[in-house]
Design an enzyme around this catalytic site. Structure first.
Site, PDB file in Angstrom:
ATOM      1  N   GLU A  59       1.923  -2.282  -0.646  1.00 29.33           N
ATOM      2  CA  GLU A  59       1.849  -2.658  -2.063  1.00 29.33           C
ATOM      3  C   GLU A  59       0.766  -3.702  -2.315  1.00 29.33           C
ATOM      4  OE1 GLU A  59       4.691  -2.230  -0.398  1.00 29.33           O
ATOM      5  OE2 GLU A  59       5.327  -0.414  -1.438  1.00 29.33           O
ATOM      6  N   GLN A  65       6.102   1.952  -6.260  1.00 30.04           N
ATOM      7  CA  GLN A  65       7.124   2.996  -6.218  1.00 30.04           C
ATOM      8  C   GLN A  65       8.513   2.522  -6.658  1.00 30.04           C
ATOM      9  OE1 GLN A  65       7.960   5.383  -2.421  1.00 30.04           O
ATOM     10  NE2 GLN A  65       6.275   6.446  -3.406  1.00 30.04           N
ATOM     11  N   TYR A 104      10.009  -3.276  -4.427  1.00 32.65           N
ATOM     12  CA  TYR A 104       8.853  -3.388  -3.537  1.00 32.65           C
ATOM     13  C   TYR A 104       7.657  -4.061  -4.196  1.00 32.65           C
ATOM     14  CZ  TYR A 104      11.979  -0.225  -1.169  1.00 32.65           C
ATOM     15  OH  TYR A 104      13.097   0.315  -0.614  1.00 32.65           O
ATOM     16  N   GLU A 137       1.488   5.087  -3.760  1.00 31.94           N
ATOM     17  CA  GLU A 137       2.111   5.878  -2.701  1.00 31.94           C
ATOM     18  C   GLU A 137       2.659   7.173  -3.304  1.00 31.94           C
ATOM     19  OE1 GLU A 137       4.998   2.974  -1.609  1.00 31.94           O
ATOM     20  OE2 GLU A 137       3.423   1.568  -1.061  1.00 31.94           O
ATOM     21  N   LEU A 196       0.543   2.887   2.674  1.00 34.14           N
ATOM     22  CA  LEU A 196       1.819   2.296   2.296  1.00 34.14           C
ATOM     23  C   LEU A 196       1.744   0.775   2.403  1.00 34.14           C
ATOM     24  CD1 LEU A 196       5.284   3.601   3.624  1.00 34.14           C
ATOM     25  CD2 LEU A 196       4.904   1.498   2.358  1.00 34.14           C
ATOM     26  N   HIS A 232      16.609   0.848  -4.618  1.00 33.40           N
ATOM     27  CA  HIS A 232      16.166   1.847  -5.586  1.00 33.40           C
ATOM     28  C   HIS A 232      16.756   1.595  -6.964  1.00 33.40           C
ATOM     29  CE1 HIS A 232      15.816   3.451  -1.526  1.00 33.40           C
ATOM     30  NE2 HIS A 232      14.678   3.937  -1.975  1.00 33.40           N
TER      31      HIS A 232
END
Ligand SMILES: Cc1ncc(C[n+]2csc(CCOP(=O)(O)OP(=O)(O)O)c2C)c(N)n1
Ligand SMILES: [Mg+2]
Length: 748
Positions: A459, A481, A485, A428, A457, A530
């Site tokens: 995975e 990313q 994920y 991505e 998008l 994140h």
């Protein structure tokens, strides 16, 4: 099993009686049996179906006698033999566990392969079974282009899409692939499996690809028996769900009519081969003998229901065709059945007691073969000087001076794309944007969209593309990313990528390097997803390599190693990149540039080589050994400097660099020399890496004090609160002080 009428099962009795009752036609035996199906092909179809059926019956019989290990069969689905007949033996196939008829029919297209022998050996978990060698009962054989599958339903579909994508992409690549240019990929699965998110995602990716006008020669085959173990599919669901999907051509055929199956499958295969677009064959079947030998079908189906299906037996359908077209008489068909029953039964008997795997070493040999010498040589290969100069322009990486981790990885990806023609970089946002953090910046512009591209998008589909490209002979470097994920797609790594070599004894490999951006410390930015710092799901996957660089120079060298290992050994590596260190320049003071590294030119790559599992030790302190990696290294080096200055405590800091395999021998050696160990683990306390290090040290006989600091067992909150749950420098410093008896608490 020996063909005598008095031991026949009700299913066989039913179809034989029905065949016996068929009238004899007077047609010319050389006339075609149906559109495109010649007399010889129709006979071959019957043989393949009978071979498959009798291996199923033999499995049940043997199980009843206490032999064999697998009874999930293909009975009722043997119309899939006509699908094989409509394809070429070089078309890569990824098969449903009920595609025995397909397997037997395909084997007839390749000289020297006896499918009965293969299937029976699989049931007996025999070491000389041709694909898994006793590790599983799967349909697979290299000579037949049948790629083995796991038992996880639908998990092979993303790879099938990946193989088809690779075939479609091949004309734009210089690296050769393993399949003919005009191959069609076929993958089969059940009607209940069609609802699995993996199937839904893969089919969606196929449609998305076709809609994007990219070639994807793939035939999905849904073998619809209307039930998944005991749960019925709603009537008409498969046609309703897949009958009109964008970009996907749908065709349906009834398994009891072999001529129709052959004609419909053939027409669809031809269309896919010419148009290079995906198709969906809805093959209506019945399921005989229950889900598996252990399944008591009468608990959820009435005897009438079960018996009613006998009339739809695909073998009866083929027999009817042969008789109606005058190709064979009922008597000849029954004699053929006796002959094949006797042959299969005889072979099954002779395999009782076939030798099985007999040591852990033998079992594990194909898991992750390693040839460190050739890997080192491959990792030091560079593109010609002219090509490098053309690619990098004025400044080659070695002329740029100190680089950050993200720059080092970026330059190395560029080198990999230059020197490995089969390498592909995708994920991505990796293309036009150059990655969320700029790690892939410039790669698309310099290499072109055939080898550096953005994906949709999903995975699961990203890893599926990698699985398909790798088994086709390319060298994928996909990006996930964020670590959080990877979990969405984990089975594609755990169940598929990691197990392929194991279940095929290395006949099929899928070497790849999965770059994953992860860990915490992004200065309060991003929240849990994140900053995910959990790696437990990676550490226990058999055979994979988990690399996690901290310093820029290591990022470059380790990436080259992983790429080389993928090419040489088929190694599957996860390359975990610490986001918080991507742009870090300094170590001790602002502006000191202590986290920048100059990269060596190709002449220095051999001496800079980092073998898999080799740690790096910073300093020669003899008071405490700090074992760490990634962000932990940056923090620990700062703590070590501070403690030395403030209290004269001298730490030796080991950057493990590899989380799998863990460098336990080296850790134990330094631990013995230093005497005290602190594990600095930025991942979670439970299931984190530290548990493995401490256990390894204890198992290695280290008897000195061991302390461990790790992040808390929680999700990471947003904002500054994140600092409260992650390991920090103050905690590390306190733990070292305590180990050497300088703790405030100890001092009272
Ligand atoms: C992901 C996953 N979940 C559950 C199972 C257990 N399981 C094996 S077969 C099966 C039913 C599959 O039904 P269907 O797709 O219709 O295939 P059929 O057996 O009817 O040919 C289930 C639930 C599995 N193998 N994989
Ligand atoms: Mg089913």
């Amino acid at each position: 099993m020996d063909g005598r009428a008095d031991v026949r099962d009700p299913l066989t009795t039913a179809w034989r009686e029905a065949v016996g009752a068929l009238g004899v036609a007077s047609r010319d035996a050389s006339a075609p049996a149906g559109p495109g199906l010649g007399a010889a092909e129709a006979r071959a179809l019957l043989d393949a179906q009978l071979e498959s059926r009798h291996t199923d019956l033999a499995a049940r019989q043997l199980r009843a006698e206490g032999h064999g290990f697998y009874t999930i069969g293909s009975a009722g689905h043997e119309s899939n033999a006509a699908v094989a007949a409509a394809l070429r033996p070089t078309d890569p196939a990824l098969l449903h566990y009920r595609s025995g008829g397909f397997y037997c029919a395909r084997a007839r297209q390749v000289p020297g392969v006896d499918p009965v022998e293969d299937i029976l050996r699989g049931m007996f978990a025999a070491t000389d079974e041709p694909i898994a060698g006793g590790r599983h009962k799967v349909f697979g054989r290299h000579e037949l282009a049948v790629i083995p599958q796991t038992s996880t339903i639908a998990s092979h579909l993303p790879r099938a899409v990946g193989v088809a994508f690779t075939i479609g992409r091949a004309p734009k690549l210089t690296a050769p692939i393993a399949w003919p240019a005009d191959a069609v990929v076929v993958c089969s699965f059940g009607d209940a499996s069609a609802n699995h998110s993996t199937a839904v995602g893969a089919i969606n990716t196929a449609c998305h690809t076709a809609h994007s006008r990219l070639p994807l020669p793939l035939m999905f085959v849904c073998e619809d028996n209307g039930i998944g173990i005991s749960v019925r599919s709603p009537l008409g669901w498969i046609a309703a769900a897949y009958g009109s999907r964008p970009g996907l051509r749908y065709a349906a055929a009834d398994g009891e009519d072999p001529a129709a199956v052959f004609a419909v499958a053939g027409e669809l295969a031809d269309w896919i081969r010419t148009e290079r677009r995906p198709g969906f064959l809805h093959l209506k079947t019945v399921r005989f003998l229950g889900h598996a030998g252990s399944d008591l079908e009468s608990a959820y189906r009435t005897p009438e229901e079960i018996r009613r299906d006998y009339a739809r037996d695909p073998i009866l359908g083929t027999a009817r065709l042969l008789v109606e077209r005058g190709i064979a008489t009922p008597g000849e068909i029954l004699a053929r059945d006796d002959e094949i029953a006797a042959r299969v039964g005889g072979r099954a008997r002779s395999l009782v007691g076939a030798s099985q795997l007999s040591s852990a070493e033998q079992i594990m040999a194909p898991l992750s073969p390693r040839a460190p010498g050739p890997v080192a040589v491959r990792a030091a290969l560079a593109a010609p000087a002219v090509a490098r100069r053309e690619r990098f322009g004025r400044a080659l990486p070695e002329e740029e001076g100190g680089l950050t981790l993200s720059q080092a990885i970026n330059r190395t990806l560029a080198e990999v794309l230059l020197v490995e023609p089969g390498s592909l970089v995708f994920g991505e946002d990796v293309g036009r944007k150059g990655g969320v953090y700029g790690v892939t910046r410039g790669l698309l512009a310099k290499t072109g969209p055939a080898r550096v591209f953005d994906t949709l998008l999903d995975e699961q589909s990203i890893l599926g593309l990698a699985l398909g490209a790798a088994v086709s002979g390319l060298l994928p470097v996909p990006e996930i990313q964020y670590l959080a994920y990877l979990h969405n797609a984990e089975d594609q790594l755990r169940g598929e990528a990691a197990s392929l070599s194991f279940f095929s004894q290395g006949q099929y490999r899928n070497g790849m390097v999965i770059r994953v951006q992860g860990y915490g410390y992004q200065k309060g930015f991003g929240g849990h997803f994140h900053n995910d710092n959990a790696v437990a799901v990676l550490r226990d996957i058999p055979g994979i390599v988990v690399a996690s660089p901290s310093r820029p120079a290591d990022g470059a060298a380790m990436l080259r190693t992983c790429v080389a290992a993928a090419a040489v050994d088929g190694t599957v590596s996860v390359f975990l990149e610490p986001i918080a260190l991507y742009a870090t320049a300094d170590l001790h003071e602002p502006g000191d540039g202590g986290w920048l590294d100059p990269l060596p030119g190709p002449e220095g790559w051999a001496s800079a080589h980092v073998p898999i599992g080799a740690p790096r030790v910073h300093g020669d302190g003899a008071d405490v050994l700090i074992v760490t990696w990634a962000n932990g290294l940056h923090m620990s080096l700062r703590v070590a400097r501070g403690l030395e200055e403030s209290s004269g405590v001298r730490c030796r800091v080991m950057d493990m660099r590899w989380l799998a395999p863990l460098p336990i021998d080296e850790i134990a050696r330094h631990a013995a020399a230093v005497g005290r160990v602190l594990v600095v683990d930025e991942t979670r306390a439970s299931g984190g890496v530290g548990e493995g290090i401490v256990t390894g040290l204890v198992a290695a006989g280290f008897a000195g004090p061991i302390a461990r600091v790790a992040s808390r067992d929680t999700f990471i909150p947003l904002g500054d609160a994140a600092r409260l749950v992650m390991v920090d420098e103050a905690t590390i410093a306190e733990a070292v002080r305590k180990l050497v008896g300088l703790s405030h608490h100890d001092a009272g």
